[in-house]
Enzyme design. Structure first.
Site, mmCIF file in Angstrom:
data_model
loop_
_atom_site.group_PDB
_atom_site.id
_atom_site.type_symbol
_atom_site.label_atom_id
_atom_site.label_comp_id
_atom_site.label_asym_id
_atom_site.label_seq_id
_atom_site.Cartn_x
_atom_site.Cartn_y
_atom_site.Cartn_z
ATOM 1 N N ASN A 26 0.809 -1.238 0.000
ATOM 2 C CA ASN A 26 0.000 0.000 0.000
ATOM 3 C C ASN A 26 0.834 1.275 0.000
ATOM 4 O OD1 ASN A 26 0.951 0.176 2.554
ATOM 5 N ND2 ASN A 26 -1.040 0.203 3.585
ATOM 6 N N ASP A 101 2.525 -17.632 14.107
ATOM 7 C CA ASP A 101 3.424 -17.582 15.248
ATOM 8 C C ASP A 101 2.562 -17.492 16.495
ATOM 9 O OD1 ASP A 101 5.937 -17.117 16.625
ATOM 10 O OD2 ASP A 101 6.638 -16.287 14.733
ATOM 11 N N ASP A 202 6.590 -19.647 19.905
ATOM 12 C CA ASP A 202 7.688 -18.785 20.344
ATOM 13 C C ASP A 202 8.171 -19.162 21.751
ATOM 14 O OD1 ASP A 202 9.108 -16.178 19.636
ATOM 15 O OD2 ASP A 202 8.292 -15.662 21.601
ATOM 16 N N GLU A 257 9.868 -23.274 19.379
ATOM 17 C CA GLU A 257 11.192 -22.648 19.455
ATOM 18 C C GLU A 257 11.791 -22.966 20.828
ATOM 19 O OE1 GLU A 257 13.367 -18.327 19.025
ATOM 20 O OE2 GLU A 257 11.597 -18.563 20.265
ATOM 21 N N HIS A 330 14.494 -14.626 11.380
ATOM 22 C CA HIS A 330 14.502 -13.192 11.692
ATOM 23 C C HIS A 330 15.377 -12.852 12.898
ATOM 24 C CE1 HIS A 330 11.701 -15.115 14.304
ATOM 25 N NE2 HIS A 330 11.652 -14.045 15.065
ATOM 26 N N ASP A 331 15.907 -13.852 13.584
ATOM 27 C CA ASP A 331 16.746 -13.614 14.762
ATOM 28 C C ASP A 331 18.231 -13.841 14.480
ATOM 29 O OD1 ASP A 331 14.538 -13.093 16.366
ATOM 30 O OD2 ASP A 331 14.309 -15.191 16.956
#
Ligand code: NOJ
Length: 558
Positions: A26, A101, A202, A257, A330-331
Site C-alpha cells: 500500500n 506464530d 515462540d 522454538e 529473523h533472529d
C-alpha cells in the site's frame, strides 16, 4: 519401505515471512498483507508447501510483533482480519499451508490483560502475570532478561515489579494460572477454526518457571536465572494439555522454538507416539558454530563443531522424532556472512542450502535467503532498531568500547535479517513505492535481487527451486537414514543417506581453496548419478574429484 511414519509436515518445506520487510502493497513503506498477496505466486514458485508468518497481530511493535496486544486481530499497518482471511484462502488455493506464530510466553505491556492486572491484587487479571513486591529497594530476584538488563521492571501504578524475560514491554504470562492456559487454548482454537494449519510456538520451552522464582547462583550478562525457566517444572504438563485439549483435534502441525535445547530434553517433547507434545523443535545448537551460544559471543567459525551438532541431531532423532532444519530466520544474521563466504557468495549460498536441505527434517527457508541476501553495514548504533541489538550493544560497549561494539553489532545484530527483501533493482529495491522504507535497504540490492535471479538459470534462487524439487521427488532426501563421513575434516562436510537399498552421497566444501575429495569406502562414483551441484563440472579423478571453493555435489546410487 522405511519404518518412519510418513506425514505431510515431514514432507513439506516452509517459507518464513517476516511481514514488516517482505513486501509493501500500500505504499506506506511497511510490508503488509497486500504485499504478501501479490507474492503468493512467487512463494509457490519456490516449491515450498507452507508459509510461516512471524506475528501479524496487533502490537505496539516494541519487539516487532513479538509483543502482542490483541491475539485475535491484525496489526493495522499490515492490514485487516478480512485481508488475512483472503491471504489464507489464496494460499490454500495454491496448495500452501499457513502457519502462525504463537507467542504466549509473554504479551505486550499494552495488552488489556496487563493493563488490568496492574490495577492490583483484586483484579481478576492480576495473576495472569508475575507481580512481586521486591525486597526493600531490591528486585525480587537476580534474573536477567535474555535481551540484557534485569528481568524485573518496577511499575509505579501497581507499586510492584513484574517479570519480563525479554523486553520491558513484554511481561511474562503466568502459565501456572489455569485461566491463562484456557486463554492460550482459546487463541489456538480461534486460528485453527479459521483454517490455519499450525503454529510455530515462540520460546515455548520458557513457559514454566520454578516455583518461588528463586535467584540463581550463577551470573551471566544476559539470561541469568535461565535454569529456572528453560524446560521448567511444568512444561511437559502444559504442552500435553495444549495437545490433548486442542491440537490433537485438528490436522495441524507445531514447531516449538527452544533456545538452549539438548537432544535428550527435546526427545522428551517430540518423540513420536501418544506422549508427543510437539511435532518438531527449533534448537539452536547448529547456530553456534561461530559463537558461544549466540552470535554476540563471537568465535571463529568451526566446521567440526557444526558437523558434530548436525550428526548428533540427525542420528539422535532418526526413526524416533523429526528435525526442523533452518540456517536463517529473523533472529539470525545472514548465513553467507557467517558460515559461507562473501567472496564466493553464490557458491557458498548454494552449498549451504544443499548442506541442510539434504539432511533429514523439514526445511525452513527465511525470506531473502533464497537469493543469498547478506548482512547490512550500519555506521552508527542509532541506525539500529532492534531492541535486543540496542541492549546487547550497551553491554558490549561497556566491555570493549564503542568501535568494537559497533563492529560486533554489524556482525551479530538481528537487524541484519530484517532489511527489506530485494525484489528488483528499481528504487527501494522494489520493496515499496514510498519515498522511504521503514528500514534501511542493503546497498547491494542492484546486484542481489529477485528479478535479476529470475532471469538467470544458474542463480541462487533457481538453485533453491531445483533443490526443493529434488527433495520432493526423492523419498530418500526426506526419509533416508543419515551417516557422516570424514568427521575429522575441517573443510569438508560429507554425509550419506540411505533408504530402501538406495543411497545418496553429499559432499560440501567449506573452503576457499580447492582440495581433493576421495569418495568414502563403499561408494563408487562412476556408478552414481550427479543429481545436484553448484558448479558446472562433473569430472571425476578416479573415485573422487577436486572440490572447488564452496562446491557441493550430490550423487545418487540405485
Ligand atoms: C523469539 C523470537 O523469534 C524473537 O524474535 C523474539 O524477540 C523473542 N522470541 C521474544 O518473543
Amino acid at each position: 519401505m522405511s519404518e518412519i511414519k510418513r506425514t505431510w509436515w515431514k514432507e513439506m518445506a516452509v517459507y518464513q515471512v517476516w511481514p514488516r520487510s517482505f513486501c509493501d502493497g500500500n505504499g506506506d513503506g511497511i510490508g503488509d498483507l497486500k504485499g504478501v498477496l501479490s507474492k503468493l505466486d512467487y512463494i509457490k514458485s519456490l516449491g515450498v508447501d507452507a508459509i510461516w508468518f512471524s506475528p501479524l497481530y496487533k502490537s505496539p511493535q516494541a519487539d516487532y510483533g513479538y509483543d502482542i496486544a490483541d491475539y485475535r486481530d491484525i496489526q493495522p499497518e499490515y492490514g485487516t482480519l478480512e485481508e488475512f482471511k483472503t491471504v489464507l484462502d489464496e494460499a490454500h488455493k495454491r496448495g500452501l499451508k499457513v502457519i502462525m506464530d504463537l507467542v504466549v510466553n509473554h504479551t505486550s505491556n499494552q495488552h488489556e490483560w496487563f493493563l488490568e492486572s496492574k490495577k492490583g491484587k483484586d483484579n481478576p487479571y492480576y495473576d495472569y502475570y508475575f507481580w512481586r513486591k521486591g525486597k526493600g529497594n531490591r528486585r525480587p530476584n537476580n534474573w536477567m532478561s535474555t535481551f540484557a538488563g534485569p528481568a524485573w521492571e518496577y511499575d509505579k501504578e501497581a507499586g510492584e515489579y513484574y517479570l519480563h524475560l525479554f523486553a520491558v514491554e513484554q511481561p511474562d504470562l503466568n502459565m501456572d494460572n489455569p485461566k491463562v492456559r484456557e486463554e492460550v487454548k482459546d487463541i489456538m482454537r480461534y486460528w485453527l477454526d479459521m483454517g490455519v494449519d499450525g503454529f510455530r510456538e515462540d520460546v515455548i520451552t520458557f513457559i514454566s518457571k520454578t516455583e518461588g522464582l528463586p535467584s540463581s547462583p550463577y551470573w551471566f550478562p544476559v539470561a541469568t536465572g535461565m535454569e529456572h525457566y528453560m524446560g521448567g517444572p511444568h512444561l511437559d504438563e502444559y504442552l500435553q494439555e495444549f495437545k490433548d485439549d486442542v491440537l490433537s483435534k485438528y490436522d495441524c502441525m507445531t514447531v516449538g522454538e527452544a533456545p538452549m535445547m539438548t537432544i535428550k530434553k527435546a526427545l522428551h517433547h517430540i518423540t513420536e507416539g501418544p506422549k508427543q507434545q510437539l511435532n518438531m523443535m527449533f534448537h539452536f545448537e547448529h547456530m553456534a558454530a561461530d559463537c558461544l551460544f549466540y552470535s554476540w559471543f563471537k568465535a571463529p567459525f568451526s566446521l567440526k563443531k557444526l558437523k558434530k551438532v548436525y550428526t548428533r541431531w540427525q542420528k539422535g532423532l532418526y526413526g524416533r522424532a523429526w528435525n526442523a532444519n533452518y540456517i536463517e530466520n529473523h533472529d539470525q544474521p545472514r548465513i553467507v556472512n557467517r558460515y559461507g563466504s562473501l567472496k564466493y557468495r553464490e557458491a557458498s549460498a548454494k552449498m549451504l542450502a544443499t548442506m541442510y536441505i539434504c539432511q533429514s527434517g523439514t526445511p525452513f527457508i527465511y525470506q531473502g535467503q533464497e537469493i543469498g541476501m547478506t548482512n547490512i553495514r550500519l555506521n552508527s548504533i542509532d541506525d539500529y532498531v532492534d531492541v535486543s541489538t540496542i541492549n546487547n550493544y550497551g553491554v558490549a560497549k561497556a566491555i570493549m568500547g564503542k568501535k568494537k561494539a559497533l563492529e560486533l553489532a554489524n556482525y551479530a545484530s538481528r537487524d541484519n535479517a530484517r532489511t527489506p527483501v530485494q525484489w528488483d533493482d528499481s528504487k527501494n529495491a522494489g520493496f515499496t513505492t514510498a519515498e522511504k522504507p521503514w528500514f534501511f535497504i542493503n546497498e547491494n540490492y542492484k546486484e542481489i535481487n529477485v528479478a535479476a535471479q529470475e532471469n538467470d538459470e544458474n542463480s541462487i534462487l533457481n538453485y533453491y527451486r531445483k533443490l526443493l524439487k529434488f527433495r520432493k521427488e526423492n523419498d530418500i532426501v526426506i526419509y533416508g537414514d543419515y551417516d557422516e563421513h570424514f568427521a575429522e575434516s575441517d573443510k569438508l562436510f560429507c554425509y550419506s543417506r540411505s533408504l530402501d537399498g538406495k543411497r545418496m552421497l553429499v559432499a560440501c566444501s567449506f573452503s576457499e581453496t580447492p582440495f581433493l575429495f576421495e569418495a568414502p569406502k563403499g561408494f563408487d562414483l562412476t556408478k552414481g548419478t550427479l543429481a545436484m551441484s553448484n558448479y558446472d563440472i562433473d569430472a571425476l579423478y578416479g573415485n573422487g574429484f577436486c572440490l572447488q571453493p564452496y562446491e557441493c555435489r550430490v550423487y545418487m546410487f540405485d
